[in-house]
Design a protein around this motif. Structure first.
Motif, PDB file in Angstrom:
ATOM      1  N   GLU A  34     -10.761 -58.002  17.226  1.00  0.00           N
ATOM      2  CA  GLU A  34      -9.982 -57.316  16.202  1.00  0.00           C
ATOM      3  C   GLU A  34     -10.574 -57.669  14.843  1.00  0.00           C
ATOM      4  OE1 GLU A  34      -5.821 -58.057  16.539  1.00  0.00           O
ATOM      5  OE2 GLU A  34      -5.779 -57.727  18.715  1.00  0.00           O
ATOM      6  N   ALA A  35     -10.809 -56.671  14.033  1.00  0.00           N
ATOM      7  CA  ALA A  35     -11.384 -56.888  12.700  1.00  0.00           C
ATOM      8  C   ALA A  35     -11.187 -55.611  11.899  1.00  0.00           C
ATOM      9  CB  ALA A  35     -12.866 -57.241  12.798  1.00  0.00           C
ATOM     10  N   SER A  36     -11.516 -55.673  10.617  1.00  0.00           N
ATOM     11  CA  SER A  36     -11.516 -54.466   9.796  1.00  0.00           C
ATOM     12  C   SER A  36     -12.866 -53.772   9.964  1.00  0.00           C
ATOM     13  CB  SER A  36     -11.281 -54.820   8.332  1.00  0.00           C
ATOM     14  OG  SER A  36     -12.285 -55.709   7.865  1.00  0.00           O
ATOM     15  N   GLY A  37     -12.935 -52.529   9.514  1.00  0.00           N
ATOM     16  CA  GLY A  37     -14.180 -51.789   9.618  1.00  0.00           C
ATOM     17  C   GLY A  37     -14.349 -51.142  10.976  1.00  0.00           C
ATOM     18  N   PRO A  38     -15.491 -50.485  11.190  1.00  0.00           N
ATOM     19  CA  PRO A  38     -15.702 -49.716  12.421  1.00  0.00           C
ATOM     20  C   PRO A  38     -15.850 -50.595  13.657  1.00  0.00           C
ATOM     21  CG  PRO A  38     -17.697 -49.750  11.087  1.00  0.00           C
ATOM     22  CD  PRO A  38     -16.624 -50.368  10.254  1.00  0.00           C
ATOM     23  N   ALA A  39     -15.463 -50.046  14.799  1.00  0.00           N
ATOM     24  CA  ALA A  39     -15.691 -50.715  16.074  1.00  0.00           C
ATOM     25  C   ALA A  39     -17.176 -50.652  16.412  1.00  0.00           C
ATOM     26  CB  ALA A  39     -14.876 -50.053  17.181  1.00  0.00           C
ATOM     27  N   PRO A  40     -17.736 -51.726  16.981  1.00  0.00           N
ATOM     28  CA  PRO A  40     -19.166 -51.730  17.298  1.00  0.00           C
ATOM     29  C   PRO A  40     -19.467 -50.993  18.592  1.00  0.00           C
ATOM     30  CG  PRO A  40     -18.192 -53.842  17.874  1.00  0.00           C
ATOM     31  CD  PRO A  40     -17.099 -53.022  17.246  1.00  0.00           C
ATOM     32  N   VAL A  41     -20.515 -50.188  18.578  1.00  0.00           N
ATOM     33  CA  VAL A  41     -20.959 -49.483  19.776  1.00  0.00           C
ATOM     34  C   VAL A  41     -22.447 -49.769  19.968  1.00  0.00           C
ATOM     35  CG1 VAL A  41     -21.507 -47.321  18.555  1.00  0.00           C
ATOM     36  CG2 VAL A  41     -20.917 -47.251  20.980  1.00  0.00           C
ATOM     37  N   HIS A  42     -22.864 -49.924  21.218  1.00  0.00           N
ATOM     38  CA  HIS A  42     -24.263 -50.248  21.512  1.00  0.00           C
ATOM     39  C   HIS A  42     -25.044 -48.974  21.812  1.00  0.00           C
ATOM     40  CE1 HIS A  42     -21.934 -53.948  22.245  1.00  0.00           C
ATOM     41  NE2 HIS A  42     -22.952 -54.501  21.607  1.00  0.00           N
ATOM     42  N   SER A  43     -24.869 -47.992  20.958  1.00  0.00           N
ATOM     43  CA  SER A  43     -25.536 -46.694  21.024  1.00  0.00           C
ATOM     44  C   SER A  43     -25.868 -46.268  19.601  1.00  0.00           C
ATOM     45  CB  SER A  43     -24.622 -45.629  21.654  1.00  0.00           C
ATOM     46  OG  SER A  43     -24.126 -46.013  22.910  1.00  0.00           O
ATOM     47  N   PRO A  44     -26.849 -45.375  19.418  1.00  0.00           N
ATOM     48  CA  PRO A  44     -27.137 -44.856  18.073  1.00  0.00           C
ATOM     49  C   PRO A  44     -26.145 -43.762  17.698  1.00  0.00           C
ATOM     50  CG  PRO A  44     -28.669 -43.918  19.645  1.00  0.00           C
ATOM     51  CD  PRO A  44     -27.832 -44.897  20.416  1.00  0.00           C
ATOM     52  N   LEU A  45     -24.904 -44.162  17.451  1.00  0.00           N
ATOM     53  CA  LEU A  45     -23.797 -43.231  17.215  1.00  0.00           C
ATOM     54  C   LEU A  45     -22.884 -43.781  16.135  1.00  0.00           C
ATOM     55  CD1 LEU A  45     -21.574 -41.495  19.876  1.00  0.00           C
ATOM     56  CD2 LEU A  45     -20.521 -42.913  18.122  1.00  0.00           C
ATOM     57  N   SER A  46     -22.504 -42.929  15.206  1.00  0.00           N
ATOM     58  CA  SER A  46     -21.444 -43.230  14.251  1.00  0.00           C
ATOM     59  C   SER A  46     -20.386 -42.142  14.359  1.00  0.00           C
ATOM     60  CB  SER A  46     -21.977 -43.283  12.816  1.00  0.00           C
ATOM     61  OG  SER A  46     -22.786 -44.420  12.605  1.00  0.00           O
ATOM     62  N   LEU A  47     -19.125 -42.545  14.377  1.00  0.00           N
ATOM     63  CA  LEU A  47     -18.008 -41.611  14.448  1.00  0.00           C
ATOM     64  C   LEU A  47     -17.186 -41.739  13.177  1.00  0.00           C
ATOM     65  CD1 LEU A  47     -15.982 -39.654  15.738  1.00  0.00           C
ATOM     66  CD2 LEU A  47     -15.029 -41.598  17.016  1.00  0.00           C
ATOM     67  N   TYR A  48     -16.964 -40.581  12.529  1.00  0.00           N
ATOM     68  CA  TYR A  48     -16.152 -40.505  11.320  1.00  0.00           C
ATOM     69  C   TYR A  48     -14.888 -39.695  11.627  1.00  0.00           C
ATOM     70  CZ  TYR A  48     -20.513 -41.889   9.033  1.00  0.00           C
ATOM     71  OH  TYR A  48     -21.657 -42.557   8.671  1.00  0.00           O
ATOM     72  N   ALA A  49     -13.760 -40.121  11.080  1.00  0.00           N
ATOM     73  CA  ALA A  49     -12.493 -39.403  11.238  1.00  0.00           C
ATOM     74  C   ALA A  49     -11.928 -39.100   9.867  1.00  0.00           C
ATOM     75  CB  ALA A  49     -11.503 -40.238  12.047  1.00  0.00           C
ATOM     76  N   THR A  50     -11.286 -37.941   9.749  1.00  0.00           N
ATOM     77  CA  THR A  50     -10.651 -37.592   8.485  1.00  0.00           C
ATOM     78  C   THR A  50      -9.488 -36.651   8.748  1.00  0.00           C
ATOM     79  OG1 THR A  50     -11.102 -36.883   6.205  1.00  0.00           O
ATOM     80  CG2 THR A  50     -12.035 -35.531   7.943  1.00  0.00           C
ATOM     81  N   ILE A  51      -8.564 -36.617   7.789  1.00  0.00           N
ATOM     82  CA  ILE A  51      -7.459 -35.654   7.809  1.00  0.00           C
ATOM     83  C   ILE A  51      -7.551 -34.840   6.528  1.00  0.00           C
ATOM     84  CG2 ILE A  51      -4.956 -35.349   7.820  1.00  0.00           C
ATOM     85  CD1 ILE A  51      -4.737 -38.014   9.313  1.00  0.00           C
ATOM     86  N   PHE A  52      -7.706 -33.528   6.689  1.00  0.00           N
ATOM     87  CA  PHE A  52      -7.810 -32.632   5.542  1.00  0.00           C
ATOM     88  C   PHE A  52      -6.443 -32.038   5.212  1.00  0.00           C
ATOM     89  CE2 PHE A  52     -12.116 -32.413   7.248  1.00  0.00           C
ATOM     90  CZ  PHE A  52     -12.913 -32.358   6.111  1.00  0.00           C
ATOM     91  N   PRO A  53      -5.873 -32.344   4.063  1.00  0.00           N
ATOM     92  CA  PRO A  53      -4.709 -31.568   3.620  1.00  0.00           C
ATOM     93  C   PRO A  53      -5.135 -30.112   3.370  1.00  0.00           C
ATOM     94  CG  PRO A  53      -4.918 -33.616   2.386  1.00  0.00           C
ATOM     95  CD  PRO A  53      -6.201 -33.425   3.148  1.00  0.00           C
ATOM     96  N   ALA A  54      -4.192 -29.201   3.357  1.00  0.00           N
ATOM     97  CA  ALA A  54      -4.515 -27.790   3.101  1.00  0.00           C
ATOM     98  C   ALA A  54      -5.265 -27.669   1.777  1.00  0.00           C
ATOM     99  CB  ALA A  54      -3.238 -26.963   3.067  1.00  0.00           C
ATOM    100  N   GLY A  55      -6.385 -26.955   1.789  1.00  0.00           N
ATOM    101  CA  GLY A  55      -7.175 -26.723   0.589  1.00  0.00           C
ATOM    102  C   GLY A  55      -8.209 -27.791   0.285  1.00  0.00           C
TER     103      GLY A  55
END
Length: 266
Positions: A161-182
């Motif tokens: 458990e830590a802050s920041g992204p979870a580590p993955v042993h692949s050349p992959l980055s996953l970004y998440a976002t929530i777009f309000p309308a507009g």
């Protein structure tokens, strides 16, 4: 930038009663040679599991497996001794390595909705590991949040458990976002490999409810420097191929919030 649409209704789909699932890539009985994987990205399953049901104990080897919680609660238990209930905003990552066994079940009286994602590790025979992270809706509404990143990337901590992204042993980055309308925001294709075509995959989460038909609900528009534009609705995705440093623009053109996942992959 080249864009290849992956409409929601063309995904693999199965309704098992207790489980309603979509498969972006070949999985189980759904096999499509032209949608088998994308770089190191091998599985994107959007699952809904009814209360008092779930996936019984089963084994995995040589995959990086992560669950992104959308709604409800998911109980995870594994052979490494982990027992945890995951909720909205949680992300759980299991590096299966030489082999683990786990179960995933709906916890509580409400159906759980989550995405299970697998990638292929760069190195085989890794020691199994388990990580969890939490990312609030508030920070996702402010911009792209990097929720998964390569274990050797700057700022990534290989702790349970830590802050920041979870580590993955692949050349992959996953970004998440929530777009309000507009709302709109941009993403720059990575530049580490000069002169090489960069790959990304974008997915609009099906938050408004299970829909095996043509996509509806929240709507986003994606565009690149050449002027090509595509509209995606809930459950839709798209393969993206761009030049290093090229800018991708994503804009919410609908009347409700849109939750979007973006994968940078090799």
């Amino acid at each position: 930038m080249k864009v290849v649409s992956r409409p929601s209704h063309e995904r693999g789909n199965a309704d098992h009663g207790w489980l309603k699932t979509f498969h972006t890539f070949s999985f189980a009985m759904y096999q499509k040679a032209d949608h088998d994987s994308f770089g190191c990205l091998r599985v994107i399953n959007e699952d809904r599991v009814d209360p008092n049901t779930g996936f019984g104990t089963h084994g995995h080897r040589e995959f990086e497996i992560f669950s992104y919680l959308v709604d409800g609660e998911l109980e995870h238990q594994d052979s490494m001794g982990n027992l945890e209930v995951l909720k909205r905003g949680d992300l759980q990552m299991t590096s299966a390595g030489t082999g683990i066994r786990h179960s995933e079940k709906c916890h509580g009286p409400k159906q759980v909705h989550f995405l299970q994602i697998w990638s292929i590790p760069s190195t085989r025979g890794l020691q199994p590991k388990y990580f969890t992270r939490h990312f609030s809706d508030e920070e996702k509404r402010e911009g792209w949040v990097r929720v998964v990143a390569p274990a050797d990337a700057e700022g990534v901590v290989e702790e349970r458990e830590a802050s920041g992204p979870a580590p993955v042993h692949s050349p992959l980055s996953l970004y998440a976002t929530i777009f309000p309308a507009g709302a709109s925001r941009t993403h720059i294709f990575p530049t580490q490999v000069a002169g090489a075509v960069r790959k990304a995959y974008i997915h609009v989460i099906q938050r408004s409810g299970y829909n095996p038909g043509r996509a509806s609900g929240a709507t986003v528009k994606i565009s690149g420097k050449d002027g090509e534009e595509k509209e995606l609705r809930e459950g839709d995705g798209a393969y993206l191929m761009g030049e290093p440093g090229e800018e991708l623009k994503v804009e919410n053109v609908g009347d409700r919030e849109a939750e979007v996942l973006l994968f940078d992959v090799e």
